[in-house]
Design a protein around this motif. Structure first.
Motif, PDB file in Angstrom:
ATOM      1  N   LEU A   1     -34.755 -64.748 -33.091  1.00 19.71           N
ATOM      2  CA  LEU A   1     -34.246 -64.558 -34.449  1.00 19.71           C
ATOM      3  C   LEU A   1     -33.262 -65.647 -34.846  1.00 19.71           C
ATOM      4  CD1 LEU A   1     -33.709 -60.693 -34.588  1.00 19.71           C
ATOM      5  CD2 LEU A   1     -35.465 -62.042 -35.748  1.00 19.71           C
ATOM      6  N   GLU A   2     -33.004 -66.569 -33.948  1.00 23.52           N
ATOM      7  CA  GLU A   2     -32.123 -67.682 -34.284  1.00 23.52           C
ATOM      8  C   GLU A   2     -32.873 -68.676 -35.166  1.00 23.52           C
ATOM      9  OE1 GLU A   2     -28.985 -67.886 -33.703  1.00 23.52           O
ATOM     10  OE2 GLU A   2     -28.904 -66.046 -32.508  1.00 23.52           O
ATOM     11  N   ARG A   3     -32.246 -69.060 -36.244  1.00 20.61           N
ATOM     12  CA  ARG A   3     -32.904 -69.913 -37.233  1.00 20.61           C
ATOM     13  C   ARG A   3     -33.310 -71.251 -36.635  1.00 20.61           C
ATOM     14  NH1 ARG A   3     -31.097 -73.460 -41.300  1.00 20.61           N
ATOM     15  NH2 ARG A   3     -32.365 -73.410 -43.212  1.00 20.61           N
TER      16      ARG A   3
ATOM     17  N   MET B   1     -21.549 -59.679 -41.076  1.00 22.67           N
ATOM     18  CA  MET B   1     -20.765 -58.999 -40.042  1.00 22.67           C
ATOM     19  C   MET B   1     -19.492 -59.791 -39.724  1.00 22.67           C
ATOM     20  SD  MET B   1     -23.820 -57.800 -37.463  1.00 22.67           S
ATOM     21  CE  MET B   1     -22.646 -57.257 -36.226  1.00 22.67           C
ATOM     22  N   ALA B   2     -19.601 -61.117 -39.697  1.00 19.44           N
ATOM     23  CA  ALA B   2     -18.416 -61.936 -39.429  1.00 19.44           C
ATOM     24  C   ALA B   2     -17.387 -61.766 -40.532  1.00 19.44           C
ATOM     25  CB  ALA B   2     -18.823 -63.400 -39.296  1.00 19.44           C
ATOM     26  N   ARG B   3     -17.835 -61.712 -41.784  1.00 16.75           N
ATOM     27  CA  ARG B   3     -16.893 -61.517 -42.902  1.00 16.75           C
ATOM     28  C   ARG B   3     -16.232 -60.143 -42.830  1.00 16.75           C
ATOM     29  NH1 ARG B   3     -21.090 -64.019 -45.945  1.00 16.75           N
ATOM     30  NH2 ARG B   3     -21.743 -61.969 -46.708  1.00 16.75           N
ATOM     31  N   GLU B   4     -17.021 -59.131 -42.469  1.00 20.19           N
ATOM     32  CA  GLU B   4     -16.454 -57.785 -42.371  1.00 20.19           C
ATOM     33  C   GLU B   4     -15.443 -57.697 -41.233  1.00 20.19           C
ATOM     34  OE1 GLU B   4     -19.753 -55.191 -41.966  1.00 20.19           O
ATOM     35  OE2 GLU B   4     -20.377 -55.339 -44.083  1.00 20.19           O
ATOM     36  N   GLN B   5     -15.739 -58.345 -40.107  1.00 24.27           N
ATOM     37  CA  GLN B   5     -14.787 -58.330 -38.995  1.00 24.27           C
ATOM     38  C   GLN B   5     -13.507 -59.049 -39.373  1.00 24.27           C
ATOM     39  OE1 GLN B   5     -16.954 -60.027 -35.737  1.00 24.27           O
ATOM     40  NE2 GLN B   5     -18.192 -58.188 -35.372  1.00 24.27           N
TER      41      GLN B   5
ATOM     42  N   GLN C   1     -33.798 -65.855 -41.301  1.00 19.36           N
ATOM     43  CA  GLN C   1     -32.820 -65.956 -42.374  1.00 19.36           C
ATOM     44  C   GLN C   1     -32.089 -64.634 -42.580  1.00 19.36           C
ATOM     45  OE1 GLN C   1     -32.073 -68.880 -44.098  1.00 19.36           O
ATOM     46  NE2 GLN C   1     -30.334 -67.596 -44.743  1.00 19.36           N
ATOM     47  N   LEU C   2     -32.814 -63.530 -42.498  1.00 13.41           N
ATOM     48  CA  LEU C   2     -32.182 -62.221 -42.626  1.00 13.41           C
ATOM     49  C   LEU C   2     -31.175 -61.991 -41.494  1.00 13.41           C
ATOM     50  CD1 LEU C   2     -35.254 -60.018 -43.629  1.00 13.41           C
ATOM     51  CD2 LEU C   2     -33.359 -60.727 -45.099  1.00 13.41           C
ATOM     52  N   TRP C   3     -31.544 -62.400 -40.291  1.00 11.80           N
ATOM     53  CA  TRP C   3     -30.629 -62.251 -39.154  1.00 11.80           C
ATOM     54  C   TRP C   3     -29.396 -63.121 -39.335  1.00 11.80           C
ATOM     55  CZ3 TRP C   3     -29.141 -59.261 -35.530  1.00 11.80           C
ATOM     56  CH2 TRP C   3     -28.457 -59.733 -34.410  1.00 11.80           C
ATOM     57  N   SER C   4     -29.597 -64.341 -39.843  1.00 15.68           N
ATOM     58  CA  SER C   4     -28.464 -65.232 -40.091  1.00 15.68           C
ATOM     59  C   SER C   4     -27.547 -64.649 -41.162  1.00 15.68           C
ATOM     60  CB  SER C   4     -28.963 -66.607 -40.523  1.00 15.68           C
ATOM     61  OG  SER C   4     -27.886 -67.468 -40.833  1.00 15.68           O
ATOM     62  N   ASP C   5     -28.139 -64.110 -42.224  1.00 22.07           N
ATOM     63  CA  ASP C   5     -27.332 -63.493 -43.281  1.00 22.07           C
ATOM     64  C   ASP C   5     -26.572 -62.282 -42.749  1.00 22.07           C
ATOM     65  OD1 ASP C   5     -28.369 -65.397 -44.976  1.00 22.07           O
ATOM     66  OD2 ASP C   5     -29.861 -64.062 -45.870  1.00 22.07           O
ATOM     67  N   LEU C   6     -27.225 -61.502 -41.898  1.00 18.34           N
ATOM     68  CA  LEU C   6     -26.573 -60.329 -41.325  1.00 18.34           C
ATOM     69  C   LEU C   6     -25.391 -60.733 -40.453  1.00 18.34           C
ATOM     70  CD1 LEU C   6     -26.469 -57.290 -40.780  1.00 18.34           C
ATOM     71  CD2 LEU C   6     -28.125 -57.648 -38.934  1.00 18.34           C
ATOM     72  N   GLN C   7     -25.571 -61.783 -39.656  1.00 19.12           N
ATOM     73  CA  GLN C   7     -24.478 -62.254 -38.810  1.00 19.12           C
ATOM     74  C   GLN C   7     -23.299 -62.729 -39.648  1.00 19.12           C
ATOM     75  OE1 GLN C   7     -26.673 -65.125 -36.349  1.00 19.12           O
ATOM     76  NE2 GLN C   7     -26.235 -63.851 -34.576  1.00 19.12           N
TER      77      GLN C   7
END
Length: 241
Positions: free
Chosen positions: A77-79, A232-236, A223-229
């Protein structure tokens, strides 16, 4: 059969034998012709059968290869890994050099992300050229594919004005570009090129479209996985604040 206008006794006596000889020769020639024609028809049928069997074997090999490529494209799932898998996996089927571009919606251009191919010199030169002069959407063959999401191909001889894709500069004989689509969105462009030692074949066009069709979902998932990461980083980060 008739040696002259007038027949003497010897001619009349030999006439039945001569006619019989001609009739016999005609029968033998006809039988021989039928045998030759029959064997020619059998050979033609056998040749057509062999061609059809080879075509079916080639289609089977292509389906198996495309199925394997589809699994390889989605293995990560890595771009970055997905882009590299698309370039490396499709390059052996698509000519001398293959480059995978992504779309930069901000700058309205295509970004060369991964490249591979048997013609190493062309791979390196093309990637450097595309990085220095990123194809603008709507310009040249690559840019037009990025703008219209439709496959295009061209040869160096067809270029009349300008050379935004660098075909003449890089010594390309032909260039093919196919959009990578998924979910109604353009995720990139798969491009292949070759020099005179690697002529463009219909099989390359067919395989390029098939590869791009399988690359689309893989890039979409990456791309979806990258957006999710990123989310999640912004939320953390927000939680820490």
């Amino acid at each position: 059969v008739l040696p002259g206008n007038r027949l003497d006794a010897a001619d009349l006596e030999a006439l039945p034998a001569r006619i019989a000889y001609l009739v016999g020769f005609g029968v033998v020639a006809g039988l021989f012709s039928r045998i030759v024609i029959g064997r020619a028809e059998e050979n033609a049928k056998l040749q057509a059968q062999l061609v059809e069997e080879e075509r079916q074997r080639e289609q089977t090999r292509e389906r198996e290869l495309l199925s394997r490529l589809g699994r390889d494209f989605g293995a990560s799932l890595e771009r970055r890994a997905t882009l590299e898998a698309i370039a490396v996996g499709s390059a052996p089927m698509l000519g001398g050099a293959t480059v995978v571009f992504t779309v930069d919606d901000v700058d309205r251009c295509l970004v060369p992300e991964a490249a591979d191919g048997a013609d190493v010199d062309l791979v390196v030169a093309w990637h450097a050229f595309a990085e220095a002069r990123r194809p603008r959407l709507g310009e040249g063959l690559l840019g037009s594919v990025g703008a219209t999401a439709a496959m295009r191909r061209a040869t160096a001889a067809e270029i009349q004005t300008g050379d935004p894709d660098g075909m003449r500069a890089l010594g390309m004989e032909w260039l093919v570009a196919v959009p990578i689509l998924a979910g109604g969105r353009l995720h990139g462009v798969l491009a292949a090129a070759g020099r005179s030692d690697r002529p463009l074949e219909e099989r390359i066009l067919r395989m390029a479209e098939a590869v791009a069709e399988r690359a689309g979902p893989a890039l979409q998932n990456a791309q979806l996985w990258s957006d999710l990461q990123e989310r999640m980083a912004r939320e953390q980060a927000a939680q820490r604040i």
